[in-house]
Design a protein around this motif. Sequence first.
Motif, PDB file in Angstrom:
ATOM      1  N   ALA A 170       1.005  -1.133  -0.004  1.00 17.59           N
ATOM      2  CA  ALA A 170       0.050   0.026   0.074  1.00 17.59           C
ATOM      3  C   ALA A 170       0.889   1.125  -0.090  1.00 17.59           C
ATOM      4  O   ALA A 170       1.800   1.361   0.512  1.00 17.59           O
ATOM      5  N   PRO A 171       0.434   2.174  -0.843  1.00 11.82           N
ATOM      6  CA  PRO A 171       1.124   3.519  -0.717  1.00 11.82           C
ATOM      7  C   PRO A 171       1.405   4.148   0.594  1.00 11.82           C
ATOM      8  O   PRO A 171       0.575   4.261   1.183  1.00 11.82           O
ATOM      9  N   ALA A 238       0.718   8.646   1.094  1.00 14.78           N
ATOM     10  CA  ALA A 238       0.073   7.972   0.186  1.00 14.78           C
ATOM     11  C   ALA A 238      -0.598   9.080  -0.903  1.00 14.78           C
ATOM     12  O   ALA A 238      -0.569   8.577  -2.089  1.00 14.78           O
ATOM     13  N   ILE A 239      -0.894  10.069  -0.658  1.00 15.42           N
ATOM     14  CA  ILE A 239      -1.356  11.030  -1.748  1.00 15.42           C
ATOM     15  C   ILE A 239      -0.376  11.571  -2.851  1.00 15.42           C
ATOM     16  O   ILE A 239      -0.535  12.155  -3.754  1.00 15.42           O
ATOM     17  N   GLY A 240       0.885  11.443  -2.208  1.00 14.69           N
ATOM     18  CA  GLY A 240       2.294  11.623  -3.157  1.00 14.69           C
ATOM     19  C   GLY A 240       2.659  10.592  -3.918  1.00 14.69           C
ATOM     20  O   GLY A 240       3.538  10.590  -4.726  1.00 14.69           O
ATOM     21  N   LEU A 269      -8.145   4.780   2.013  1.00 10.11           N
ATOM     22  CA  LEU A 269      -7.081   3.822   1.959  1.00 10.11           C
ATOM     23  C   LEU A 269      -6.961   2.481   2.658  1.00 10.11           C
ATOM     24  O   LEU A 269      -6.892   1.313   2.368  1.00 10.11           O
ATOM     25  N   ILE A 270      -7.630   2.514   4.000  1.00  9.90           N
ATOM     26  CA  ILE A 270      -7.688   1.350   4.924  1.00  9.90           C
ATOM     27  C   ILE A 270      -8.753   0.536   4.188  1.00  9.90           C
ATOM     28  O   ILE A 270      -8.708  -0.833   4.436  1.00  9.90           O
ATOM     29  N   GLY A 271      -9.642   0.954   3.701  1.00  8.91           N
ATOM     30  CA  GLY A 271     -10.842   0.271   3.190  1.00  8.91           C
ATOM     31  C   GLY A 271     -10.359  -0.543   1.958  1.00  8.91           C
ATOM     32  O   GLY A 271     -10.538  -1.583   1.608  1.00  8.91           O
ATOM     33  N   ARG A 272      -9.132   0.166   1.089  1.00  4.68           N
ATOM     34  CA  ARG A 272      -8.705  -0.538  -0.139  1.00  4.68           C
ATOM     35  C   ARG A 272      -7.761  -1.607   0.426  1.00  4.68           C
ATOM     36  O   ARG A 272      -7.678  -2.732  -0.455  1.00  4.68           O
ATOM     37  N   ILE A 273      -6.983  -1.441   1.694  1.00 10.69           N
ATOM     38  CA  ILE A 273      -6.058  -2.250   1.827  1.00 10.69           C
ATOM     39  C   ILE A 273      -7.130  -3.724   2.605  1.00 10.69           C
ATOM     40  O   ILE A 273      -6.424  -4.645   2.145  1.00 10.69           O
ATOM     41  N   GLN A 284      -3.374  -2.359  -5.252  1.00  7.92           N
ATOM     42  CA  GLN A 284      -3.178  -2.093  -6.600  1.00  7.92           C
ATOM     43  C   GLN A 284      -3.407  -0.157  -6.517  1.00  7.92           C
ATOM     44  O   GLN A 284      -4.389   0.254  -6.355  1.00  7.92           O
ATOM     45  N   LYS A 285      -2.149   0.366  -7.002  1.00 10.09           N
ATOM     46  CA  LYS A 285      -2.281   1.796  -7.014  1.00 10.09           C
ATOM     47  C   LYS A 285      -2.054   2.343  -8.368  1.00 10.09           C
ATOM     48  O   LYS A 285      -1.380   1.610  -9.214  1.00 10.09           O
TER      49      LYS A 285
END
Length: 295
Positions: A170-171, A238-240, A269-273, A284-285
Motif C-alpha cells: 500500500a502507498p 499516500a497522496i504523493g 486507503l484502509i478500506g482498499r487495504i 493496486q495503486k
Amino acid sequence: MHTAYEAGFSGFVLHRELKKHGIQNLVVNASWVEVSVNDRVKTDKRDALKLSTLLEVRRLKGIRIPSEVEEAHRLLSRTRQQLVEDRTAVKNKIRMKFHQFGLIDDDETRQMTHILVDELLENAPSKELTIAINAYWSVWRNLDEEIKKIEEELKHQAKEDPNEKTYRSAPGVGPLSARILSNELGNMCQFKNERQLFSFTGLTPSEHSSGETIRRGHISRQGNSRVRGILIEIAWRAIGKDKTLADFFERLYPRTGKTKAIVAVARKLIGRIRAAFQKREHYQKEFLVAETPAA
C-alpha cells in the motif's frame, strides 16, 4: 453466568480465566458504556452497578479479544511507540533546561539532537546544569538503544508475518507502519464490513442530527488511537504516491479543509487495504510520483 469488565491496564488475563471456567464474559470499551446526561459521579460501586444493569438487558457490546500470540506480537510495536514518546519527553526536558538558563531562545527551531546537546553544554554556566543535562542525556541514549533493539525484533517479526507484503504494497506504508497496522488489525477478517473497520479506527465522522437535518463533524476519536494516528500519517504520504488518492484529496479539501480531506483519504486507503486482503492480492495503486522513503 455472565460477567463484564472495562478494558484497561488489567488486560485480558481475567477474561481468559473466566472463559476457561465456562463463564461468558465481555470486555467493554469504557467509552462505549451508556452514560446519563446528569450522571457526573463516578465511583467503582456505581460503575459496577451500571455495567451489571446494562449486561442484564443485553445493551453491552464487547471488544474483540486478541489471541495470546496476537497480544504478544503487538506488545513490541506498542512498547516501541511508548519508548519513542518517553524519548520525546526527555528531549523536551533538556530543551527546557537550556532555555531556563538562556542557552537557547524560546523561538529556537533546531531539532534537539545529540550534536546540539554537546554544543550547548560547552557554554553551560554551572557544573550543576551540566550534571542535570547529562542525567537526562544518559536516559536519552539508553532509550535510543532500547528502541533500536525492539526495531530489530520487529524486522524478524515482519519476515514471519503473512500479512506483511499486503500492507507494504500500500502507498505510504513503510516497515514500522506496517508492523503497527498488522499487529493491531491483522488481516481485518474480524470486520464484517467497512463501517465496523472505520468505527474501530475512530475514522467515523461524528454526527449531530435534528429532524431531517444531518450534520457531520470531526471524527469521533473513539476506537484505536494508535491505528488512527498512523493511518493519518500514511495518508499524507499516500497522496504523493497514488494518483487516485491524490485526485480524491484535491477534490475534497477546497470545500472541507485539508484535515477532513486527509481523514477521508485515510478511510479510503484502509478500506482498499481490507479489500486487498479479501481478494488475497496486493494493493493496486495508480502511480503518481517518484517513491520516497516511508516510516
